[in-house]
Design a protein around this motif. Sequence first.
Motif, PDB file in Angstrom:
ATOM      1  N   LEU A   1       0.829  -1.209   0.000  1.00  0.00           N
ATOM      2  CA  LEU A   1       0.000   0.000   0.000  1.00  0.00           C
ATOM      3  C   LEU A   1       0.861   1.257   0.000  1.00  0.00           C
ATOM      4  N   LEU A   2       1.979   1.192   0.701  1.00  0.00           N
ATOM      5  CA  LEU A   2       2.882   2.335   0.735  1.00  0.00           C
ATOM      6  C   LEU A   2       3.460   2.600  -0.658  1.00  0.00           C
ATOM      7  N   CYS A   3       3.851   1.548  -1.356  1.00  0.00           N
ATOM      8  CA  CYS A   3       4.382   1.716  -2.712  1.00  0.00           C
ATOM      9  C   CYS A   3       3.316   2.241  -3.674  1.00  0.00           C
ATOM     10  N   LEU A   4       2.071   1.834  -3.452  1.00  0.00           N
ATOM     11  CA  LEU A   4       0.975   2.279  -4.319  1.00  0.00           C
ATOM     12  C   LEU A   4       0.486   3.677  -3.956  1.00  0.00           C
ATOM     13  N   ARG A   5       0.949   4.142  -2.782  1.00  0.00           N
ATOM     14  CA  ARG A   5       0.448   5.412  -2.244  1.00  0.00           C
ATOM     15  C   ARG A   5      -1.079   5.351  -2.107  1.00  0.00           C
ATOM     16  N   ALA A   6      -1.531   4.206  -1.585  1.00  0.00           N
ATOM     17  CA  ALA A   6      -2.974   3.951  -1.430  1.00  0.00           C
ATOM     18  C   ALA A   6      -3.318   3.815   0.051  1.00  0.00           C
ATOM     19  N   HIS A   7      -4.567   4.068   0.388  1.00  0.00           N
ATOM     20  CA  HIS A   7      -5.031   3.945   1.769  1.00  0.00           C
ATOM     21  C   HIS A   7      -5.485   2.530   2.095  1.00  0.00           C
ATOM     22  N   GLY A   8      -5.923   1.807   1.085  1.00  0.00           N
ATOM     23  CA  GLY A   8      -6.447   0.466   1.314  1.00  0.00           C
ATOM     24  C   GLY A   8      -7.955   0.422   1.393  1.00  0.00           C
TER      25      GLY A   8
END
Length: 573
Positions: free
Chosen positions: A263-270
């Motif tokens: 999620l950190l690599c995707l810059r996503a919250h989930g």
Amino acid sequence: MSGPLIPEDAPFTAEQRAWLNGFFAGWMGLESAREQAPAAAKALLKSPQMNGAPSGPVYKQAPAAAPVAAAVGAESVGSAGGVATLEPEDLEGPWHDESLSIDERMDLAKDESPAHKLMAAMAQLDCGACGYMCDTYALAIATGQEKDLSLCSPGGRETARMLKKISKEDMAAAAAATAAPTAGDEPAAEAQAPPMADGPAPVSRTNPVRARVAKIENLNGEGSSKHTVHVEIDLPDDRLTYRVGDSLGVYPTNSPDLIDQILLCLRAHGTEHVVAPHGIEAKLVEALASTANLKDLSDEMIELVAKSCKDDAEREAVTAAMDDDDLLDKLDVLELLKMAPSATVDVKAFAQALKKLQPRLYSIASSPKAHPGQVHLLIAKVTYTIEERLRLGVASTMFADRLEPGDTSLIYVHGAPGFTVPEDDAAPMIMVGPGTGVAPFRAFLEERGATGAGGDNWLFFGDQHQATDYLYGDEFAAMQASGLLTKLSLAFSRDQEEKVYVQHRMVEAGAELFEWLERGAYFFVCGDASRMAGDVDKALHALIAEHGKRDEAAAKAYVKDLKESKRYVRDVY
């Protein structure tokens, strides 16, 4: 056909019986094979496909007869209403030997049809972990019904790579050599699954049940390099039953730490809503946790990340990875994303490019007669390091590190026809199961103890150190003291300067082992296919030749007779 293959008292509706009778008639193909049909039908009824799996070839016909014949090999295709089949005599081959390397197996199959080459790549273990048998997986690939070439768990990436090569080269060449259907040809209509009976659907690979974990205990002693857990699971209801020799399918969940890094690599919250790999809408974090294969990369995933790169050098590196086998062996979803820090990956497209997380199969380590209402497992924790990053086995670390008593897991039973205690209670049993391969033999012994079976029982067990790695040692000692375990041969490889394995103990006791075989003993093996099973097989041939006063050909014939009479049975992976 002289009569229906499915008995009138089988647990199906009239419509289901009619459909199944038609299917099995087509599956058997030639008139000469019909006498084998009841046994084949019985075996297939216990396979994952007949237990509700919609994605296998059982419920679908081949797209068109001519292309299928080309892709599979016309000499080995039967057809009934468009259903592509391999005839029973074509299912065996010289490559059906897990001790051979994949290169050796492919050399044996170099002049065979694409379908046979596919089976040679898999080694035909028929473990069922992929949701198919090896022949039906090969047919599903050959007919285009199955696009995922990475389902073969025992072979892993090496097998997936070979299946991809066969699909690209052999099957493409065979299809090109086949004339296209004429305008008057009618495409085969898709077969319909039989209507299901009323009531709750049976527990299966595609309909698992949630069960409570009652106990998790590390069986290795302090100082061991291993972490092997004994797991006890409460059966939720009477829909889930098993017999000794069966395996338990477990749907694992991924590590929360790994998900956080992705999620950190995707810059996503989930919390973003996506279509999960199994086709159901869910939050991204939920999809990553329970339905996504985060280890194996699809071509679509590599292409997506590549086109999402803003940096040209990163894009070139990611694109090149698709054809770099050595690099692919090191990459998983997280490492791929780390290769492209400039990429802005759309999370919805990302979720669709993920492969599905497949269930894991574990040999059941308990007898339902000894532990009513429960099923036990023996699971070795798997961890390994690739370029300084610790990788975790998905299911094994779930049980060893993340689950606690009271938590639940999705499970189903995978039947193992033929791998169970002898019907004759007086028949002797020889069981070879080093490490976690001892799991089903604990179940075998418990079953024989619960039923009062009088046959002699001989167990070969091995591991690294007796002081720390003697799994179920106290139980086996008690079984030996009671007379249930007639003979116990132990091989702890690191307790002396020269490594000693179970096959060495077999050779040492060769005269007695051969005498047991001569009086009708069943010989069972469970565990690692790549080395142990092959070494045990060689030792068996050698001791039969020596103590049976046979040459190499006669020893092979003796072993072949053991296999054909179902007295030499293996559960290897």
